[in-house]
Design a protein around this motif. Structure first.
Motif, mmCIF file in Angstrom:
data_model
loop_
_atom_site.group_PDB
_atom_site.id
_atom_site.type_symbol
_atom_site.label_atom_id
_atom_site.label_comp_id
_atom_site.label_asym_id
_atom_site.label_seq_id
_atom_site.Cartn_x
_atom_site.Cartn_y
_atom_site.Cartn_z
ATOM 1 N N PHE A 32 0.855 -1.183 0.000
ATOM 2 C CA PHE A 32 0.000 0.000 0.000
ATOM 3 C C PHE A 32 0.891 1.232 0.000
ATOM 4 O O PHE A 32 2.024 1.191 0.485
ATOM 5 C CB PHE A 32 -0.904 0.033 1.240
ATOM 6 N N GLY A 33 0.374 2.330 -0.519
ATOM 7 C CA GLY A 33 1.168 3.550 -0.509
ATOM 8 C C GLY A 33 0.321 4.771 -0.793
ATOM 9 O O GLY A 33 -0.791 4.675 -1.317
ATOM 10 N N ASN A 34 0.858 5.930 -0.425
ATOM 11 C CA ASN A 34 0.158 7.177 -0.688
ATOM 12 C C ASN A 34 1.083 8.347 -0.374
ATOM 13 O O ASN A 34 2.153 8.173 0.195
ATOM 14 C CB ASN A 34 -1.121 7.283 0.156
ATOM 15 N N LYS A 35 0.651 9.551 -0.741
ATOM 16 C CA LYS A 35 1.401 10.754 -0.418
ATOM 17 C C LYS A 35 1.091 11.187 1.008
ATOM 18 O O LYS A 35 -0.049 11.085 1.458
ATOM 19 C CB LYS A 35 1.045 11.883 -1.390
ATOM 20 N N VAL A 36 2.115 11.680 1.709
ATOM 21 C CA VAL A 36 1.927 12.160 3.073
ATOM 22 C C VAL A 36 2.663 13.487 3.248
ATOM 23 O O VAL A 36 3.523 13.863 2.446
ATOM 24 C CB VAL A 36 2.456 11.164 4.128
ATOM 25 N N ILE A 37 2.295 14.201 4.319
ATOM 26 C CA ILE A 37 3.038 15.361 4.781
ATOM 27 C C ILE A 37 3.786 14.930 6.035
ATOM 28 O O ILE A 37 3.170 14.479 7.006
ATOM 29 C CB ILE A 37 2.110 16.542 5.103
ATOM 30 N N ALA A 38 5.106 15.057 6.012
ATOM 31 C CA ALA A 38 5.938 14.614 7.130
ATOM 32 C C ALA A 38 6.469 15.815 7.907
ATOM 33 O O ALA A 38 6.787 16.854 7.331
ATOM 34 C CB ALA A 38 7.105 13.772 6.609
ATOM 35 N N MET A 47 10.647 20.734 10.873
ATOM 36 C CA MET A 47 10.831 20.695 9.425
ATOM 37 C C MET A 47 9.664 19.941 8.802
ATOM 38 O O MET A 47 9.184 18.949 9.357
ATOM 39 C CB MET A 47 12.142 19.994 9.076
ATOM 40 N N THR A 48 9.226 20.399 7.619
ATOM 41 C CA THR A 48 8.059 19.811 6.963
ATOM 42 C C THR A 48 8.371 19.527 5.500
ATOM 43 O O THR A 48 9.023 20.327 4.834
ATOM 44 C CB THR A 48 6.847 20.757 7.052
ATOM 45 N N SER A 49 7.882 18.371 5.022
ATOM 46 C CA SER A 49 8.092 18.029 3.625
ATOM 47 C C SER A 49 6.998 17.083 3.140
ATOM 48 O O SER A 49 6.492 16.262 3.909
ATOM 49 C CB SER A 49 9.457 17.360 3.428
ATOM 50 N N ALA A 50 6.643 17.200 1.887
ATOM 51 C CA ALA A 50 5.751 16.220 1.269
ATOM 52 C C ALA A 50 6.574 15.024 0.829
ATOM 53 O O ALA A 50 7.764 15.146 0.518
ATOM 54 C CB ALA A 50 5.024 16.830 0.076
ATOM 55 N N ARG A 144 13.091 13.487 19.941
ATOM 56 C CA ARG A 144 12.157 14.452 19.376
ATOM 57 C C ARG A 144 11.147 13.737 18.487
ATOM 58 O O ARG A 144 11.453 12.735 17.858
ATOM 59 C CB ARG A 144 12.888 15.534 18.575
ATOM 60 N N LEU A 145 9.953 14.312 18.404
ATOM 61 C CA LEU A 145 8.841 13.658 17.721
ATOM 62 C C LEU A 145 8.909 13.830 16.204
ATOM 63 O O LEU A 145 9.213 14.913 15.698
ATOM 64 C CB LEU A 145 7.513 14.214 18.242
ATOM 65 N N TYR A 146 8.623 12.745 15.505
ATOM 66 C CA TYR A 146 8.379 12.746 14.063
ATOM 67 C C TYR A 146 6.948 12.291 13.850
ATOM 68 O O TYR A 146 6.478 11.361 14.506
ATOM 69 C CB TYR A 146 9.330 11.781 13.349
ATOM 70 N N PHE A 147 6.232 12.938 12.917
ATOM 71 C CA PHE A 147 4.896 12.435 12.587
ATOM 72 C C PHE A 147 4.564 12.773 11.138
ATOM 73 O O PHE A 147 5.134 13.702 10.545
ATOM 74 C CB PHE A 147 3.829 13.010 13.531
ATOM 75 N N ALA A 148 3.664 11.985 10.570
ATOM 76 C CA ALA A 148 3.255 12.175 9.185
ATOM 77 C C ALA A 148 1.808 11.734 9.023
ATOM 78 O O ALA A 148 1.309 10.902 9.775
ATOM 79 C CB ALA A 148 4.166 11.383 8.248
ATOM 80 N N SER A 149 1.145 12.298 8.020
ATOM 81 C CA SER A 149 -0.251 11.942 7.751
ATOM 82 C C SER A 149 -0.586 12.325 6.315
ATOM 83 O O SER A 149 0.173 13.027 5.643
ATOM 84 C CB SER A 149 -1.199 12.671 8.704
ATOM 85 N N LEU A 150 -1.743 11.875 5.860
ATOM 86 C CA LEU A 150 -2.288 12.394 4.620
ATOM 87 C C LEU A 150 -2.641 13.863 4.818
ATOM 88 O O LEU A 150 -2.712 14.352 5.951
ATOM 89 C CB LEU A 150 -3.549 11.616 4.229
ATOM 90 N N ASP A 151 -2.891 14.576 3.721
ATOM 91 C CA ASP A 151 -3.324 15.969 3.860
ATOM 92 C C ASP A 151 -4.829 16.076 4.119
ATOM 93 O O ASP A 151 -5.369 17.172 4.253
ATOM 94 C CB ASP A 151 -2.934 16.803 2.643
ATOM 95 N N LYS A 152 -5.484 14.930 4.221
ATOM 96 C CA LYS A 152 -6.901 14.870 4.589
ATOM 97 C C LYS A 152 -7.018 13.925 5.772
ATOM 98 O O LYS A 152 -6.657 12.755 5.671
ATOM 99 C CB LYS A 152 -7.733 14.370 3.409
ATOM 100 N N ILE A 153 -7.518 14.442 6.902
ATOM 101 C CA ILE A 153 -7.596 13.651 8.128
ATOM 102 C C ILE A 153 -9.051 13.654 8.601
ATOM 103 O O ILE A 153 -9.627 14.705 8.868
ATOM 104 C CB ILE A 153 -6.689 14.249 9.217
ATOM 105 N N THR A 154 -9.627 12.468 8.707
ATOM 106 C CA THR A 154 -11.037 12.340 9.063
ATOM 107 C C THR A 154 -11.182 11.742 10.457
ATOM 108 O O THR A 154 -10.619 10.688 10.750
ATOM 109 C CB THR A 154 -11.782 11.454 8.045
ATOM 110 N N HIS A 155 -11.954 12.438 11.296
ATOM 111 C CA HIS A 155 -12.219 11.985 12.665
ATOM 112 C C HIS A 155 -13.682 11.534 12.750
ATOM 113 O O HIS A 155 -14.596 12.333 12.615
ATOM 114 C CB HIS A 155 -11.965 13.111 13.662
ATOM 115 N N HIS A 156 -13.882 10.234 12.975
ATOM 116 C CA HIS A 156 -15.221 9.654 13.003
ATOM 117 C C HIS A 156 -15.814 9.609 14.414
ATOM 118 O O HIS A 156 -17.022 9.718 14.594
ATOM 119 C CB HIS A 156 -15.185 8.229 12.444
ATOM 120 N N LYS A 157 -14.960 9.407 15.383
ATOM 121 C CA LYS A 157 -15.421 9.262 16.766
ATOM 122 C C LYS A 157 -15.305 10.620 17.444
ATOM 123 O O LYS A 157 -14.240 11.011 17.918
ATOM 124 C CB LYS A 157 -14.573 8.217 17.489
#
Length: 279
Positions: A32-38, A47-50, A144-157
């Motif tokens: 599986f794969g997709n674009k993320v913002i890191a 620091m931020t990068s696609a 130090r924290l690293y995190f990444a996600s899609l540019d669309k984040i959906t919260h259902h709960k």
């Protein structure tokens, strides 16, 4: 949506099980794969990068490889982590984890550092088209924290508690989706199935457009002094939103905060997890 997630996971699990039948079969995997913002905290600076995330889930012995964009020696590059633990959750999808993982280049050669508390949550709702509901990744690099996600984040709960002189009301059916534009430093928020009072109608969709996005140590703050929401693209002048202040905690997959609307104060929280198959 929970049924779509369960169906997708069942299809993938079936593929992996079929691939693993027979003792002489070689190891198989799904990709599986997709674009993320890191986002990576380097020397106290965020620091931020696609980039792209790639996931391989293996069978018959479940484990996974994860490739993500990371800052290494002052430059962004694709970094791979292998042999991660894999679990499946009805509400959070695939969960990849490791207490300590060796960072490697894409050929598998060690880059000379480890990360700790690595976690990746991948919600797949349509395996035939590689459609993802959410991808959230976090780990610790040099404390130090690293995190990444899609540019669309959906919260259902979610929970939206509305307070006014007439009393309070709690809506737990709303779905909040944050659409992130990291380049413009703005976000739009789409709220589906929101209800503000016991006798008020359910609003199928409200969009809060182009509010200010500011990076934090674990995500973003989303703020606006005053903004006119829309519904189906039509401005809702009588539902002006003021004092919007939300904390989008990407590393945890949650958000919290408040806004005012029509003389009401709305305090809201959310989680990317689905409510569960029992609901």
């Amino acid at each position: 949506m929970i049924k779509k997630l369960l169906s997708a996971m069942a299809v993938i699990a079936l593929v992996l099980n079929v691939a693993s039948c027979g003792h002489d079969e070689p190891e198989q995997y799904q990709t599986f794969g997709n674009k993320v913002i890191a986002h990576q905290n380097v020397g106290g600076e965020m620091m931020t990068s696609a980039g792209r995330v790639s996931v391989k889930i293996y069978s018959p012995t479940p484990h996974a490889d994860l490739t993500i964009p990371m800052m290494v020696n002052g430059a962004w590059r694709q970094v791979m982590f292998t042999d991660l633990t894999v679990t499946m959750s009805n509400t959070e999808g695939y969960i990849l984890s490791s207490n300590s993982a060796v960072a490697c280049d894409e050929s598998g050669k060690s880059l000379g550092f480890n990360v700790s508390s690595l976690s990746a949550k991948i919600q797949i709702t349509n395996p035939t088209s590689a459609e993802h509901e959410n991808i959230v990744i976090s780990c610790v690099v040099d404390s130090r924290l690293y995190f990444a996600s899609l540019d669309k984040i959906t919260h259902h709960k979610t929970s939206t508690v509305t307070s006014s002189p007439m009393g309070s009301y709690t809506c737990q059916d709303a779905i909040y989706t944050f659409n992130i534009d990291a380049d413009k430093k703005t976000a739009s928020i789409v709220i589906n199935n929101i209800k503000f009072a016991e006798k008020a109608p359910v609003l199928s969709e409200i969009t809060i457009p182009a509010v200010t996005l500011t990076e934090t140590n674990d995500g973003y703050t989303v703020t606006a002094d005053e903004v006119i929401p829309t519904s189906a693209g039509v401005p809702m002048e009588n539902r002006k939103i003021t004092n919007l202040a939300l904390n989008l905690r990407i590393a945890q997959g949650t958000f919290d905060g408040m806004f005012n609307c029509m003389g009401m104060t709305c305090n809201c929280t959310g989680d990317i997890a689905f409510r569960g198959s029992e609901e």
